[in-house]
Design a protein around this motif. Structure first.
Motif, mmCIF file in Angstrom:
data_model
loop_
_atom_site.group_PDB
_atom_site.id
_atom_site.type_symbol
_atom_site.label_atom_id
_atom_site.label_comp_id
_atom_site.label_asym_id
_atom_site.label_seq_id
_atom_site.Cartn_x
_atom_site.Cartn_y
_atom_site.Cartn_z
ATOM 1 N N GLY A 16 -2.621 64.934 56.621
ATOM 2 C CA GLY A 16 -3.222 66.287 56.309
ATOM 3 C C GLY A 16 -3.244 66.319 54.759
ATOM 4 N N LYS A 17 -2.786 65.430 53.890
ATOM 5 C CA LYS A 17 -2.846 65.437 52.646
ATOM 6 C C LYS A 17 -4.058 65.080 51.850
ATOM 7 C CE LYS A 17 1.279 66.833 52.583
ATOM 8 N NZ LYS A 17 1.787 68.144 52.349
ATOM 9 N N GLN A 18 -4.506 65.619 50.749
ATOM 10 C CA GLN A 18 -5.848 64.983 50.246
ATOM 11 C C GLN A 18 -5.377 64.128 49.271
ATOM 12 O OE1 GLN A 18 -6.827 69.031 48.672
ATOM 13 N NE2 GLN A 18 -8.262 69.237 50.268
ATOM 14 N N LEU A 31 -13.026 63.740 47.214
ATOM 15 C CA LEU A 31 -12.076 64.313 47.748
ATOM 16 C C LEU A 31 -12.016 64.021 49.406
ATOM 17 C CD1 LEU A 31 -9.519 65.976 47.178
ATOM 18 C CD2 LEU A 31 -11.050 68.092 47.865
ATOM 19 N N VAL A 32 -10.782 63.712 49.746
ATOM 20 C CA VAL A 32 -10.648 63.372 51.335
ATOM 21 C C VAL A 32 -9.453 64.068 52.067
ATOM 22 C CG1 VAL A 32 -12.150 61.185 51.158
ATOM 23 C CG2 VAL A 32 -9.802 61.117 50.996
ATOM 24 N N GLU A 33 -9.371 63.965 53.164
ATOM 25 C CA GLU A 33 -8.061 64.366 53.816
ATOM 26 C C GLU A 33 -7.564 63.241 54.813
ATOM 27 O OE1 GLU A 33 -6.331 67.459 57.426
ATOM 28 O OE2 GLU A 33 -7.932 68.043 56.049
ATOM 29 N N THR A 35 -6.458 61.857 58.095
ATOM 30 C CA THR A 35 -6.321 62.224 59.509
ATOM 31 C C THR A 35 -5.598 61.585 60.458
ATOM 32 O OG1 THR A 35 -8.413 61.308 59.906
ATOM 33 C CG2 THR A 35 -8.679 63.180 59.021
ATOM 34 N N ILE A 50 -9.626 58.522 56.988
ATOM 35 C CA ILE A 50 -9.801 59.714 56.231
ATOM 36 C C ILE A 50 -11.219 60.546 56.522
ATOM 37 C CG2 ILE A 50 -8.350 59.010 54.424
ATOM 38 C CD1 ILE A 50 -11.128 57.886 52.927
ATOM 39 N N LYS A 51 -10.981 61.717 56.106
ATOM 40 C CA LYS A 51 -12.284 62.811 56.464
ATOM 41 C C LYS A 51 -12.891 63.249 54.927
ATOM 42 C CE LYS A 51 -13.936 66.909 59.054
ATOM 43 N NZ LYS A 51 -13.539 67.633 60.083
ATOM 44 N N ALA A 53 -14.030 65.579 52.496
ATOM 45 C CA ALA A 53 -14.233 67.114 52.020
ATOM 46 C C ALA A 53 -15.377 67.705 52.115
ATOM 47 C CB ALA A 53 -13.500 67.434 50.825
ATOM 48 N N GLU A 58 -16.226 60.492 58.465
ATOM 49 C CA GLU A 58 -14.640 60.056 58.632
ATOM 50 C C GLU A 58 -14.864 58.472 58.780
ATOM 51 O OE1 GLU A 58 -11.980 61.559 61.432
ATOM 52 O OE2 GLU A 58 -13.634 63.170 61.708
ATOM 53 N N ASP A 71 -2.884 65.743 46.197
ATOM 54 C CA ASP A 71 -1.658 66.689 46.340
ATOM 55 C C ASP A 71 -0.582 66.026 45.915
ATOM 56 O OD1 ASP A 71 -3.095 68.487 48.286
ATOM 57 O OD2 ASP A 71 -2.563 67.502 50.184
#
Length: 78
Positions: A16-18, A31-33, A35, A50-51, A53, A58, A71
């Motif tokens: 869940g972190k960027q 920028l990605v999250e 997953t 990753i996904k 932003a 993905e 983050d």
């Protein structure tokens, strides 16, 4: 830092972190999250998914790819 070092250092904290990725081939980077961690036991070289932003695309991140923390989760432990 390389993706393998990042997962070895932070483990479950990455979910869940960027992060920020570099452009590679058709991947725009940015920028990605995070997953999913270690998404495929048959492909241990992919350390997390990753996904993006912006696009929502993905992909999996290979262990030797460079990623950067967006983050500040090292300080908070969250």
């Amino acid at each position: 830092m390389q993706a393998q070092t990042l997962i070895d250092t932070f483990g479950q904290l990455l979910l869940g972190k960027q992060l920020i990725t570099l452009p590679v081939g058709g991947w725009a980077g940015g920028l990605v999250e995070v997953t999913e961690l270690k998404p495929d036991p048959n492909a241990p070289e992919i350390v997390f998914n990753i996904k993006h932003a912006g696009s929502g695309e993905e992909i999996g991140v290979f262990n030797d790819q460079w990623v950067f923390m967006a983050d500040n989760f090292q300080q908070t432990g969250e």
